[in-house]
Design an enzyme around this catalytic site. Structure first.
Site, PDB file in Angstrom:
ATOM      1  N   ASP A 172       1.000  -1.254   0.205  1.00  0.00           N
ATOM      2  CA  ASP A 172      -0.136   0.143  -0.110  1.00  0.00           C
ATOM      3  C   ASP A 172       0.993   1.171   0.010  1.00  0.00           C
ATOM      4  O   ASP A 172       1.807   1.358   0.883  1.00  0.00           O
ATOM      5  CB  ASP A 172      -0.871   0.037   1.187  1.00  0.00           C
ATOM      6  CG  ASP A 172      -1.918   1.035   1.471  1.00  0.00           C
ATOM      7  OD1 ASP A 172      -3.123   0.727   1.359  1.00  0.00           O
ATOM      8  OD2 ASP A 172      -1.454   2.296   1.466  1.00  0.00           O
ATOM      9  N   ILE A 173       0.641   2.271  -0.937  1.00  0.00           N
ATOM     10  CA  ILE A 173       1.366   3.524  -0.726  1.00  0.00           C
ATOM     11  C   ILE A 173       1.055   4.355   0.079  1.00  0.00           C
ATOM     12  O   ILE A 173      -0.044   4.311   0.648  1.00  0.00           O
ATOM     13  CB  ILE A 173       1.085   4.341  -2.399  1.00  0.00           C
ATOM     14  CG1 ILE A 173       1.236   3.311  -3.418  1.00  0.00           C
ATOM     15  CG2 ILE A 173       1.982   5.312  -2.387  1.00  0.00           C
ATOM     16  CD1 ILE A 173       1.074   3.867  -4.806  1.00  0.00           C
ATOM     17  N   GLU A 193      -4.786   2.296  -4.377  1.00  0.00           N
ATOM     18  CA  GLU A 193      -3.322   2.283  -4.105  1.00  0.00           C
ATOM     19  C   GLU A 193      -2.609   1.240  -3.514  1.00  0.00           C
ATOM     20  O   GLU A 193      -1.934   1.101  -2.666  1.00  0.00           O
ATOM     21  CB  GLU A 193      -2.782   3.521  -3.532  1.00  0.00           C
ATOM     22  CG  GLU A 193      -3.778   4.375  -2.620  1.00  0.00           C
ATOM     23  CD  GLU A 193      -3.882   3.559  -1.095  1.00  0.00           C
ATOM     24  OE1 GLU A 193      -4.814   2.603  -1.395  1.00  0.00           O
ATOM     25  OE2 GLU A 193      -3.161   3.901  -0.312  1.00  0.00           O
ATOM     26  N   ASN A 250      -1.799  13.012  -4.371  1.00  0.00           N
ATOM     27  CA  ASN A 250      -2.868  13.269  -5.245  1.00  0.00           C
ATOM     28  C   ASN A 250      -3.077  14.757  -4.848  1.00  0.00           C
ATOM     29  O   ASN A 250      -3.133  15.600  -6.007  1.00  0.00           O
ATOM     30  CB  ASN A 250      -4.063  12.691  -4.858  1.00  0.00           C
ATOM     31  CG  ASN A 250      -4.191  11.468  -5.730  1.00  0.00           C
ATOM     32  OD1 ASN A 250      -3.497  11.327  -6.968  1.00  0.00           O
ATOM     33  ND2 ASN A 250      -4.758  10.252  -5.235  1.00  0.00           N
ATOM     34  N   ASP A 283      -1.734   8.901 -10.839  1.00  0.00           N
ATOM     35  CA  ASP A 283      -1.869   7.969 -11.679  1.00  0.00           C
ATOM     36  C   ASP A 283      -0.538   7.492 -12.130  1.00  0.00           C
ATOM     37  O   ASP A 283      -0.335   6.117 -12.351  1.00  0.00           O
ATOM     38  CB  ASP A 283      -2.772   8.226 -12.897  1.00  0.00           C
ATOM     39  CG  ASP A 283      -4.261   8.301 -12.652  1.00  0.00           C
ATOM     40  OD1 ASP A 283      -4.516   7.861 -11.394  1.00  0.00           O
ATOM     41  OD2 ASP A 283      -5.020   8.780 -13.476  1.00  0.00           O
TER      42      ASP A 283
HETATM   43  P1  GH3 Z   1      -2.099   5.370   4.235  1.00  0.00           P
HETATM   44  O1  GH3 Z   1      -0.494   5.729   4.165  1.00  0.00           O
HETATM   45  O2  GH3 Z   1      -2.696   5.214   5.530  1.00  0.00           O
HETATM   46  O3  GH3 Z   1      -2.314   4.245   3.232  1.00  0.00           O
HETATM   47  O4  GH3 Z   1      -2.547   6.708   3.443  1.00  0.00           O
HETATM   48  P2  GH3 Z   1      -3.073   6.903   2.144  1.00  0.00           P
HETATM   49  O5  GH3 Z   1      -3.476   8.518   2.043  1.00  0.00           O
HETATM   50  O6  GH3 Z   1      -2.349   6.276   1.090  1.00  0.00           O
HETATM   51  O7  GH3 Z   1      -4.739   6.237   2.090  1.00  0.00           O
HETATM   52  P3  GH3 Z   1      -5.993   6.649   2.044  1.00  0.00           P
HETATM   53  O8  GH3 Z   1      -6.747   5.525   2.038  1.00  0.00           O
HETATM   54  O9  GH3 Z   1      -6.544   7.883   2.990  1.00  0.00           O
HETATM   55  O10 GH3 Z   1      -6.005   7.084   0.568  1.00  0.00           O
HETATM   56  C1  GH3 Z   1      -5.968   6.704  -0.826  1.00  0.00           C
HETATM   57  C2  GH3 Z   1      -6.004   7.449  -1.792  1.00  0.00           C
HETATM   58  O11 GH3 Z   1      -5.866   6.957  -2.936  1.00  0.00           O
HETATM   59  C3  GH3 Z   1      -7.257   8.329  -2.168  1.00  0.00           C
HETATM   60  C4  GH3 Z   1      -7.491   8.028  -3.548  1.00  0.00           C
HETATM   61  O12 GH3 Z   1      -8.027   9.350  -3.856  1.00  0.00           O
HETATM   62  C5  GH3 Z   1      -6.484   7.555  -4.175  1.00  0.00           C
HETATM   63  N1  GH3 Z   1      -6.652   6.709  -5.080  1.00  0.00           N
HETATM   64  C6  GH3 Z   1      -7.568   5.610  -5.325  1.00  0.00           C
HETATM   65  N2  GH3 Z   1      -7.413   5.359  -6.506  1.00  0.00           N
HETATM   66  C7  GH3 Z   1      -6.731   6.036  -7.272  1.00  0.00           C
HETATM   67  C8  GH3 Z   1      -6.226   6.053  -8.619  1.00  0.00           C
HETATM   68  O13 GH3 Z   1      -6.678   5.275  -9.702  1.00  0.00           O
HETATM   69  N3  GH3 Z   1      -5.687   7.112  -9.050  1.00  0.00           N
HETATM   70  C9  GH3 Z   1      -5.386   8.247  -8.108  1.00  0.00           C
HETATM   71  N4  GH3 Z   1      -4.574   9.277  -8.666  1.00  0.00           N
HETATM   72  N5  GH3 Z   1      -5.444   8.079  -6.949  1.00  0.00           N
HETATM   73  C10 GH3 Z   1      -6.203   7.243  -6.228  1.00  0.00           C
HETATM   74 MG    MG Z   2      -2.235   4.006   1.184  1.00  0.00          MG
HETATM   75 MG    MG Z   3      -5.105   1.816   0.994  1.00  0.00          MG
END
Ligand code: GH3
Ligand code: MG
Ligand code: MG
Length: 272
Positions: free
Chosen positions: A133-134, A182, A141, A150
């Protein structure tokens, strides 16, 4: 002019194909009839026709028309069914693939894992699941925009693919999937605990070291990874993924940009 709806367009397309084939058949029939008539009765339009002549004409027509029309229809329908098969394969691939990264999506993952699970060579072998997980991806973003986000997802997929790229001679199997937004999962069949941890560390370290560069922006991202290992895999991958997910939470809780292994917390708790 308003665009034609897709369903109407398909119907029009089918009607055009049928009309073309019909016209082609008629043209062929007329040509064959003309040739047979001239062959049997000659060019004298006032000639008297005998019953034997009509019989010969009928037999030649009965053979000639299907002999010309059938191959045309058969070739055409074979081409159509081949196109249909290609289209179905392409659709199937699309349904199994994540369009952004090219990795498997959840549906493709389930299919691939179930297929591997059904193979006897996998059962009893070591296997591992990595849940990656990123870290703080939402901030990426927010700061650089979704298109950059992306690009970061594609970047991570490339790192995973390169890390998992086992050689053709390697009997081990790796199934890579974009599991959620992510989140990425790697199922590693035939990997021991040490090998799985090494791969996870390699992925984590490469992500942290190699920045994402896109459209003039550069950013470093980090990854947290949870690992679950089965020394003798029983073929059920879902519990393994669930354990890897739980380990991932621990990696996040412990500060991110790290690898956590399922079961290690219990071992630590028992030791203390
Ligand atoms: P954590 O370290 O706890 O994982 O924090 P986080 O910010 O990575 O996790 P969070 O679940 O709060 O946010 C995930 C984000 O991933 C929110 C969403 O906008 C982004 N995301 C999900 N799918 C995509 C995608 O296909 N493209 C982009 N650019 N962003 C995406
Ligand atoms: Mg994350
Ligand atoms: Mg996540």
């Amino acid at each position: 002019m308003a665009a034609m709806p897709a369903e109407v367009r398909t119907n029009v397309d089918v009607a055009c194909r049928i009309a073309t084939l019909t016209v082609l058949s008629i043209v062929c029939s007329v040509c064959v009839s003309g040739i047979v008539t001239l062959m049997v009765f000659g060019f004298d339009l006032d000639a008297t026709v005998s019953v034997a002549g009509v019989l010969r004409f009928g037999i030649l027509m009965g053979i000639g028309v299907p002999a010309v029309v059938c191959p045309i229809v058969a070739v055409r329908s074979t081409m159509l069914s081949r196109d249909l098969n290609h289209a179905r394969d392409a659709l199937d691939r699309l349904a199994r693939t994540d369009h952004l990264t090219g990795l498997l999506n959840r549906r493709g993952f389930e299919q691939a894992a179930l297929r591997l699970q059904a193979e006897e060579r996998v059962a009893g072998e070591p296997a591992a699941a990595l849940m990656c997980d990123i870290d703080f991806f939402k901030k990426v973003n927010d700061q650089f925009g979704h298109e950059f986000g992306d690009a970061a997802l594609r970047h991570v997929a490339e790192v995973l693919l390169a890390a998992a790229g086992t050689s053709a001679a390697d009997p081990r199997d790796v199934v890579l999937v974009r599991y959620g937004g992510e989140e990425f999962v790697a199922l590693l069949f035939g990997f021991t605990r040490v090998e799985a941890v090494a791969l996870a560390e390699h992925v984590r370290e490469t992500c942290a070291r190699r920045p994402v560069v896109w459209n003039g922006n550069t950013a470093r991202i980090t990854m947290s990874v949870g690992i679950a290992v089965a020394a003798n895999f029983d073929g059920r991958f879902r519990p393994l993924v669930a354990l890897a997910d739980a380990a991932l939470y621990r990696a996040k809780r412990d500060g991110r940009n790290r690898v956590a292994i399922s079961g290690d917390d219990q071992r630590l708790a028992r030791a203390s």
